[in-house]
Design an enzyme around this catalytic site. Structure first.
Site, PDB file in Angstrom:
ATOM      1  N   LYS A  53      36.268  33.227  78.672  1.00 15.24           N
ATOM      2  CA  LYS A  53      35.008  33.895  78.306  1.00 15.24           C
ATOM      3  C   LYS A  53      34.799  33.861  76.796  1.00 15.24           C
ATOM      4  O   LYS A  53      33.687  33.671  76.311  1.00 15.24           O
ATOM      5  CB  LYS A  53      35.010  35.332  78.841  1.00 15.24           C
ATOM      6  CG  LYS A  53      34.743  35.360  80.341  1.00 15.24           C
ATOM      7  CD  LYS A  53      35.203  36.601  81.058  1.00 15.24           C
ATOM      8  CE  LYS A  53      35.131  36.338  82.560  1.00 15.24           C
ATOM      9  NZ  LYS A  53      35.733  37.348  83.391  1.00 15.24           N
ATOM     10  N   GLN A  96      37.398  43.366  82.531  1.00 18.00           N
ATOM     11  CA  GLN A  96      38.036  42.426  83.448  1.00 18.00           C
ATOM     12  C   GLN A  96      38.717  43.180  84.596  1.00 18.00           C
ATOM     13  O   GLN A  96      39.463  44.131  84.375  1.00 18.00           O
ATOM     14  CB  GLN A  96      39.054  41.556  82.690  1.00 18.00           C
ATOM     15  CG  GLN A  96      39.667  40.448  83.505  1.00 18.00           C
ATOM     16  CD  GLN A  96      38.656  39.388  83.969  1.00 18.00           C
ATOM     17  OE1 GLN A  96      37.676  39.117  83.291  1.00 18.00           O
ATOM     18  NE2 GLN A  96      38.890  38.813  85.133  1.00 18.00           N
ATOM     19  N   ASP A 119      28.199  41.976  83.965  1.00 18.20           N
ATOM     20  CA  ASP A 119      28.749  41.616  85.269  1.00 18.20           C
ATOM     21  C   ASP A 119      27.826  42.025  86.420  1.00 18.20           C
ATOM     22  O   ASP A 119      27.984  41.553  87.539  1.00 18.20           O
ATOM     23  CB  ASP A 119      30.088  42.341  85.484  1.00 18.20           C
ATOM     24  CG  ASP A 119      31.285  41.445  85.231  1.00 18.20           C
ATOM     25  OD1 ASP A 119      31.186  40.230  85.487  1.00 18.20           O
ATOM     26  OD2 ASP A 119      32.321  41.969  84.777  1.00 18.20           O
TER      27      ASP A 119
HETATM   28  N1  GUN Z   1      37.781  39.574  88.174  1.00 23.18           N
HETATM   29  C1  GUN Z   1      37.538  38.557  89.042  1.00 23.18           C
HETATM   30  N2  GUN Z   1      36.250  38.153  88.954  1.00 23.18           N
HETATM   31  C2  GUN Z   1      35.678  38.932  88.021  1.00 23.18           C
HETATM   32  C3  GUN Z   1      34.358  38.993  87.482  1.00 23.18           C
HETATM   33  O1  GUN Z   1      33.438  38.262  87.865  1.00 23.18           O
HETATM   34  N3  GUN Z   1      34.171  39.939  86.521  1.00 23.18           N
HETATM   35  C4  GUN Z   1      35.154  40.761  86.099  1.00 23.18           C
HETATM   36  N4  GUN Z   1      34.851  41.653  85.172  1.00 23.18           N
HETATM   37  N5  GUN Z   1      36.384  40.739  86.586  1.00 23.18           N
HETATM   38  C5  GUN Z   1      36.638  39.826  87.532  1.00 23.18           C
END
Ligand code: GUN
Length: 284
Positions: A53, A96, A119
């Site tokens: 990211k 996350q 998200d």
């Molecule tokens: N963990 C697995 N997929 C995701 C996601 O799309 N966003 C976040 N924040 N954590 C994750």
């Protein structure tokens, strides 16, 4: 029949190129969109995702700040979210998942300002999706719908089976596809006759994290298959679909890697720009 490949990598590249021009234009005018990520604990996969990211953001000129804690209490994490919500220089907040067990992730996600919720996991934004009044969608479902649209695969009137019922993928995706006129079945570990429901589908979307789970005999001739699986083995990243078999029967299929994964990453950048523009009149 031999399947056409749904090239998520190429589409993601096209989208990030467009976003990089938008970001360059903001920067010329003195505005700097910024993403904050929050990582707690020592899960190696989560570390990989957060690093990606950062790399993706920086590549197109989005500013980036990471908050990493080997451990933190739920209370202190809530205070961090409050602080990030208040900061005018931060336009998107990504926590996350999964979080360590002593932290209630729903509580944390609920605390994120819905305007900074890149998200799309805050309950307000989830509810907006259900009501079909949202302009912010979780990255993986959004990326999947964009791939289907890019290749003009009809959603309206199609029988769509989703093999995933998570808050991140299956549930929001089901709502989004229903809103588009799809007839959606969500299959999970408690489903009766799952094979029948998969075989009936015009579009199968699978994310179970089991290599070679979906075999050729399980899908209808001419179906579209979207593989959301990500499992690492000695050969690299593998999906849930037994590709050699399934691709011979389907009309379209996403590869792994190079299908849904790159689209999910591109959608995060797009969501950050959407959040930024909602917070800044200059960007409208
Ligand atoms: N963990 C697995 N997929 C995701 C996601 O799309 N966003 C976040 N924040 N954590 C994750």
């Amino acid at each position: 029949m031999s399947a056409m490949i749904l090239d998520g990598k190429a589409l993601a590249q096209k989208i990030t190129d467009e976003l990089s021009h938008i970001v360059a234009d903001y920067k010329e005018r003195g505005f700097s969109p910024k993403l904050a990520t929050v990582l707690v604990g020592e899960d190696p996969a989560s570390r990989v995702y957060v690093n990606l990211k950062k790399k993706d953001s920086e590549k197109i000129g989005i500013d980036y700040e990471e908050f990493y804690y080997k451990d933190i209490s739920e209370e202190d994490l809530l205070l961090l979210i409050d602080d990030l919500n208040e900061r005018n220089d931060i336009h998107g907040i990504l926590v996350q998942l999964p979080l360590p067990r002593h932290i209630d992730s729903n509580k944390i996600l609920e605390r994120i300002d819905p305007l900074k919720d890149v998200d799309g996991f805050n309950p307000l934004n989830v509810g907006r999706i259900l009501l079909n009044i949202s302009d912010l969608f979780p990255c993986t479902p959004k990326g999947i719908v964009k791939i289907l649209d890019e290749y003009k695969i009809p959603i309206e009137g199609s029988d769509i089976t989703i093999i995933n019922r998570s808050n991140i993928i299956g549930k929001p995706l089901a709502a989004m596809l229903i809103n588009r006129g799809g007839t959606v079945t969500v299959v999970h570990s408690k489903t009766k006759n799952p094979k029948e429901k998969i075989k009936n589908a015009d579009i199968v979307i699978i994310g179970v994290g089991k290599i070679n789970f979906l075999t050729g005999d399980m899908v209808k001739e001419g179906a579209v298959v979207v593989d959301v699986g990500i499992t690492r083995d000695l050969n690299g990243i593998r999906g849930d679909v037994k590709y050699d078999e399934v691709s011979k029967k389907t009309s379209y299929i996403t590869p792994v890697p190079g299908g849904v994964g790159p689209m999910t990453r591109a959608m995060l950048l797009e969501n950050l720009i959407i959040c930024f523009s909602k917070q800044n009149d200059c960007a409208k």
